[in-house]
Design a protein around this motif. Structure first.
Motif, PDB file in Angstrom:
ATOM      1  N   LYS A 131       0.825  -1.216   0.000  1.00 35.80           N
ATOM      2  CA  LYS A 131       0.000   0.000   0.000  1.00 35.80           C
ATOM      3  C   LYS A 131       0.855   1.261   0.000  1.00 35.80           C
ATOM      4  CE  LYS A 131      -4.425   1.477   1.917  1.00 35.80           C
ATOM      5  NZ  LYS A 131      -5.138   1.127   0.673  1.00 35.80           N
ATOM      6  N   GLU A 132       2.001   1.206   0.655  1.00 34.36           N
ATOM      7  CA  GLU A 132       2.926   2.344   0.664  1.00 34.36           C
ATOM      8  C   GLU A 132       3.813   2.355  -0.581  1.00 34.36           C
ATOM      9  OE1 GLU A 132       2.812   4.689   3.210  1.00 34.36           O
ATOM     10  OE2 GLU A 132       1.069   3.512   3.843  1.00 34.36           O
ATOM     11  N   LEU A 133       4.257   1.169  -1.009  1.00 36.48           N
ATOM     12  CA  LEU A 133       5.219   1.075  -2.101  1.00 36.48           C
ATOM     13  C   LEU A 133       4.630   1.495  -3.446  1.00 36.48           C
ATOM     14  CD1 LEU A 133       8.141   0.233  -2.819  1.00 36.48           C
ATOM     15  CD2 LEU A 133       7.276  -2.099  -3.167  1.00 36.48           C
ATOM     16  N   VAL A 134       3.334   1.237  -3.663  1.00 39.02           N
ATOM     17  CA  VAL A 134       2.724   1.593  -4.959  1.00 39.02           C
ATOM     18  C   VAL A 134       2.726   3.099  -5.206  1.00 39.02           C
ATOM     19  CG1 VAL A 134       1.276  -0.459  -5.221  1.00 39.02           C
ATOM     20  CG2 VAL A 134       0.397   1.513  -3.942  1.00 39.02           C
ATOM     21  N   HIS A 153      -3.545  -0.026   8.873  1.00 38.02           N
ATOM     22  CA  HIS A 153      -3.402   1.187   8.070  1.00 38.02           C
ATOM     23  C   HIS A 153      -4.391   2.229   8.571  1.00 38.02           C
ATOM     24  CE1 HIS A 153      -3.351   3.796   4.486  1.00 38.02           C
ATOM     25  NE2 HIS A 153      -2.110   3.346   4.366  1.00 38.02           N
ATOM     26  N   GLU A 154      -3.949   3.495   8.620  1.00 34.48           N
ATOM     27  CA  GLU A 154      -4.808   4.512   9.221  1.00 34.48           C
ATOM     28  C   GLU A 154      -6.100   4.737   8.437  1.00 34.48           C
ATOM     29  OE1 GLU A 154      -2.543   8.045   9.611  1.00 34.48           O
ATOM     30  OE2 GLU A 154      -2.459   8.471   7.472  1.00 34.48           O
ATOM     31  N   SER A 155      -6.146   4.273   7.188  1.00 31.67           N
ATOM     32  CA  SER A 155      -7.382   4.350   6.402  1.00 31.67           C
ATOM     33  C   SER A 155      -8.416   3.329   6.876  1.00 31.67           C
ATOM     34  CB  SER A 155      -7.076   4.082   4.923  1.00 31.67           C
ATOM     35  OG  SER A 155      -6.675   2.729   4.733  1.00 31.67           O
ATOM     36  N   ALA A 156      -7.976   2.365   7.693  1.00 36.26           N
ATOM     37  CA  ALA A 156      -8.798   1.241   8.168  1.00 36.26           C
ATOM     38  C   ALA A 156      -9.222   0.313   7.033  1.00 36.26           C
ATOM     39  CB  ALA A 156     -10.027   1.724   8.948  1.00 36.26           C
ATOM     40  N   ILE A 167       5.704  -2.573  17.064  1.00 36.34           N
ATOM     41  CA  ILE A 167       5.918  -1.522  16.065  1.00 36.34           C
ATOM     42  C   ILE A 167       4.707  -1.438  15.152  1.00 36.34           C
ATOM     43  CG2 ILE A 167       7.467  -0.599  14.318  1.00 36.34           C
ATOM     44  CD1 ILE A 167       9.587  -2.419  15.226  1.00 36.34           C
ATOM     45  N   HIS A 168       4.294  -0.223  14.870  1.00 38.32           N
ATOM     46  CA  HIS A 168       3.186  -0.017  13.935  1.00 38.32           C
ATOM     47  C   HIS A 168       3.574  -0.577  12.574  1.00 38.32           C
ATOM     48  CE1 HIS A 168      -0.058   1.821  11.694  1.00 38.32           C
ATOM     49  NE2 HIS A 168      -0.570   2.328  12.799  1.00 38.32           N
ATOM     50  N   VAL A 169       2.657  -1.305  11.966  1.00 38.25           N
ATOM     51  CA  VAL A 169       2.948  -1.974  10.696  1.00 38.25           C
ATOM     52  C   VAL A 169       3.306  -0.973   9.596  1.00 38.25           C
ATOM     53  CG1 VAL A 169       0.506  -2.065  10.008  1.00 38.25           C
ATOM     54  CG2 VAL A 169       2.114  -3.803   9.152  1.00 38.25           C
ATOM     55  N   THR A 170       2.786   0.245   9.678  1.00 36.03           N
ATOM     56  CA  THR A 170       3.147   1.261   8.679  1.00 36.03           C
ATOM     57  C   THR A 170       4.579   1.741   8.877  1.00 36.03           C
ATOM     58  OG1 THR A 170       0.833   1.939   8.508  1.00 36.03           O
ATOM     59  CG2 THR A 170       2.475   3.471   7.652  1.00 36.03           C
ATOM     60  N   ASP A 171       5.035   1.794  10.137  1.00 36.16           N
ATOM     61  CA  ASP A 171       6.448   2.105  10.386  1.00 36.16           C
ATOM     62  C   ASP A 171       7.345   1.008   9.813  1.00 36.16           C
ATOM     63  OD1 ASP A 171       6.203   4.566  11.666  1.00 36.16           O
ATOM     64  OD2 ASP A 171       5.976   3.663  13.646  1.00 36.16           O
ATOM     65  N   ASP A 210      -5.461   2.744  15.638  1.00 37.32           N
ATOM     66  CA  ASP A 210      -5.630   2.346  14.234  1.00 37.32           C
ATOM     67  C   ASP A 210      -6.171   0.915  14.135  1.00 37.32           C
ATOM     68  OD1 ASP A 210      -4.797   4.774  13.293  1.00 37.32           O
ATOM     69  OD2 ASP A 210      -2.763   4.142  12.788  1.00 37.32           O
ATOM     70  N   ALA A 211      -5.669   0.028  15.007  1.00 36.12           N
ATOM     71  CA  ALA A 211      -6.168  -1.351  15.001  1.00 36.12           C
ATOM     72  C   ALA A 211      -7.647  -1.395  15.389  1.00 36.12           C
ATOM     73  CB  ALA A 211      -5.341  -2.210  15.960  1.00 36.12           C
TER      74      ALA A 211
END
Length: 323
Positions: free
Chosen positions: A17-20, A173-176, A222-226, A313-314
């Motif tokens: 989701k971040e890499l794209v 992800h913060e978008s849920a 650790i937050h998965v987005t980190d 976020d979770a």
């Protein structure tokens, strides 16, 4: 184009989701534990198996792959003790197949999602990359075997790699839109949140007499987005030639006790948990916390999101699910 193996799984899907946003991405996943719906629709999805050489060759023939990010692994410590063959087959043998095909197609950039379970039970308060690697279960051993293989292939074939070791990925992800969905669920934060949603009768706390401030085990979350951002920084370092054979720990440097995690869940949600105290589990050390000083000094990464953000976020993601 970047190939993300295991990109439909929990950590892999958050990475994608971040890499794209930065790269063209193709995801290979057999969906044994991953979810097709978790893969960002901007990525190309291929259903295939890491251990199937034909599946891999098809991907490398079809797309101009310049690097591989490898998240596909069995990762349940308890299961690895009961069924070690499954772990050595999937985590080691299948990875060998991937590496063989990579080298055949002259792709030599590799990001490996490893684990701090490679350290076993360390005798230091803060684990760094120089700590002894003495895994105590087949899961940790299987990851350490792959790390050794990468080192050997770096010498023999010029493979360039970065290994990332971490303990407990958490949050959503913060978008849920995507979050942590395992079956069975074995991780503390989703178990507590499921109990607060009424989906579990109780939360078991294994041991309250450890040598820690509140008597419960301390772990690194650790937050998965980190985690995703650390993998992307490592990829950039690899592709720009800044790094070629490196190991980094990813941790928050603090650690949170089981009791702190539960209390934070209660505070964020406004719901009281039903807790059951239970005996210690065999092999559970009192404290497992990783130092990230090395990756901070070399690549500028640190965990940005605290425990409250992880849980908030979770919780948002869990509330959106139709259980």
């Amino acid at each position: 184009m970047i190939l993300v193996v295991g990109g439909a799984g929990y950590i892999g899907s958050h990475l994608v989701k971040e890499l794209v946003e930065k790269e063209d991405v193709v995801v290979l996943d057999n969906l044994s534990t991953g979810h097709r719906s978790a893969v960002d629709n901007r990525a190309i999805f291929v259903k295939g198996d890491l251990g199937n050489e034909e599946d891999l060759q098809m991907v490398f023939r079809s797309y101009p792959i310049k690097a591989v990010m490898h998240f596909a692994a069995c990762s349940l410590v308890g299961e690895s003790v009961i069924d070690p063959l499954k772990y050595y087959q999937n985590n080691v043998a299948s990875t060998l197949t991937l590496l063989k095909v990579m080298l055949k197609f002259k792709v030599k950039n590799f990001i490996f999602s490893s684990t701090a379970a490679t350290y076993g039970i360390p005798d230091v308060a803060l684990i760094d990359e120089s700590s002894a690697t003495t895994p105590i279960n087949p899961y940790g051993q299987s990851k350490l075997m792959v790390e050794q293989i990468l080192s050997d292939l770096s010498t023999s074939d010029g493979l360039k790699y970065v290994i990332l070791r971490y303990f407990n990925a958490a949050g959503a992800h913060e978008s849920a839109e995507i979050g942590e969905s395992h079956d069975p669920e074995t991780h503390l934060i989703p178990i507590v949140l499921q109990q607060l949603l009424g989906l579990r009768e109780k939360v078991s706390v294994f041991g309250s007499d450890y040598d820690t401030p509140d008597g419960t085990c301390i772990r690194d979350y650790i937050h998965v987005t980190d985690l995703a951002s650390a993998h992307i920084l490592a990829l950039k370092a690899l592709l720009t030639g800044k790094k070629s054979a490196e190991i980094y720990n990813l941790g928050n440097g603090l650690g949170y006790s089981v009791k702190e995690v539960i209390e934070t869940c209660e505070r964020v949600t406004g719901v009281k948990a039903n807790i059951e105290m239970a005996d210690r589990r065999q092999g559970d050390p009192a404290r497992l916390v990783a130092s990230s000083n090395k990756i901070f000094s070399e690549l500028g990464w640190k965990a940005e999101r605290n425990l409250e953000k992880i849980i908030a976020d979770a919780w948002k993601w869990h509330q959106n699910q139709k259980y």
